[in-house]
Design an enzyme around this catalytic site. Sequence first.
Site, PDB file in Angstrom:
ATOM      1  N   HIS A 122       1.337  -1.428  -0.440  1.00 39.60           N
ATOM      2  CA  HIS A 122      -0.004  -0.048   0.287  1.00 39.60           C
ATOM      3  C   HIS A 122       0.883   1.162  -0.198  1.00 39.60           C
ATOM      4  O   HIS A 122       0.188   2.765  -0.282  1.00 39.60           O
ATOM      5  CB  HIS A 122      -1.144   0.145   1.430  1.00 39.60           C
ATOM      6  CG  HIS A 122      -0.120  -0.087   2.390  1.00 39.60           C
ATOM      7  ND1 HIS A 122       0.139  -1.015   2.849  1.00 39.60           N
ATOM      8  CD2 HIS A 122       0.163   1.377   3.122  1.00 39.60           C
ATOM      9  CE1 HIS A 122       0.842  -0.368   4.529  1.00 39.60           C
ATOM     10  NE2 HIS A 122       0.591   0.738   4.015  1.00 39.60           N
ATOM     11  N   HIS A 185       2.293   8.602  13.066  1.00 39.35           N
ATOM     12  CA  HIS A 185       1.068   7.278  13.219  1.00 39.35           C
ATOM     13  C   HIS A 185       2.230   6.024  13.596  1.00 39.35           C
ATOM     14  O   HIS A 185       2.848   5.960  13.643  1.00 39.35           O
ATOM     15  CB  HIS A 185       0.584   7.137  11.662  1.00 39.35           C
ATOM     16  CG  HIS A 185       1.378   6.470  10.309  1.00 39.35           C
ATOM     17  ND1 HIS A 185       2.382   7.271  10.089  1.00 39.35           N
ATOM     18  CD2 HIS A 185       1.577   5.196  10.133  1.00 39.35           C
ATOM     19  CE1 HIS A 185       3.158   6.540   9.199  1.00 39.35           C
ATOM     20  NE2 HIS A 185       2.657   5.359   9.047  1.00 39.35           N
TER      21      HIS A 185
END
Lengths: 272, 84
Positions: A122, A185
């Site tokens: 991804h 993150h």
Amino acid sequence: MPIVFAAAVSHAPGVTAWPDAAPPEQKDAIYAAYHKVRDDLAAAGADAVVMLTSEHWTNFFFDQMPAYCVGRGAQFDGPVEPWLNIPRTRVPGDPELAAGILDALYAAGINPSFSDDLELDHGTMVPVHFLLSGTTTPVVPIILNTLAEPMPSAESCFRFGAALGAYLADADRRVAVIATGGLSHAPGERAHGTVDSDFDAAFLADMAAANHDALRAIDHDRMAAAGGGTHEIRAWIALSAATGGWPGRLLTYHAVKPWATGFGLMEFSPAV
Amino acid sequence: MSLYQLQKLCRDVNRDPAARESFLADRAAFLDGYELSAAERDALAALDMHRLYDLGVHPLLLRPFTIINGVSEPDYLAAIRGET
């Protein structure tokens, strides 16, 4: 010739895997920004895209962990994640451009790994999906180690980007450079879902101003404190160096809780 | 302790469909294929996510491994945070 287009984009997999989990105003702003980057990239007429990117244990593991890996293959298949909602795609590569980049980096004393056979996850497929679907534009992925210590420092990534940019400036190709990853993150960590908005705001300001002194000095531990995924911003740092210091314009930034990521998109140009 | 072998097992299950199939078919036999410490073997056999996290399994190896084991995100986070 000079880079024809430069942008930096987040690639949190929720953006395609569970887009509607995000608040609509966040999702809509992010999709609109991605579409703008797509359109501006198309208008720039690049004949190849160099993508400064990262991955998530797809090709590399502790048995062999390159600091940088230049994808020299003729094609790359991805995504490896069946749940991403991105169809399995064969992305054309640019072996000649990749070889030229490698020769230039080695001549500059930077000796990255290279691979003629990478699968893309991804990290690269999210931006490829948004930005290059329906095109035949070849991609040279450059995977930075943002997973396992020791990682190349911000300073090292800056120098890498500068050498890449110097080569592209002289090359007889119309090349766009896209950085992907970040911002703060902490996927899979105890702090999962926490976003360090202060860190992201400061980093985005430094990227917008092309504040190279600050960018090349960002400490590994400071990135780690913002979440392990924050290490991916090394790609953004390398991009700023590659452009030679183009100012940036933030298209959008949101701390998207359901995607557990500070999600931002920025475009760069010599005159903003 | 052999964190490399422990992480290798997770990575093989996550990344290799054949390994995943073997693991799901007979977990104990699959574990035999790796040189694990008793603590690592026990944590895997019990899917003690808190222990696996503290043993040092990278979060991006551990979370996909737990997904393959059918663990939801809230349950995973509660486990590693010691809330269960």
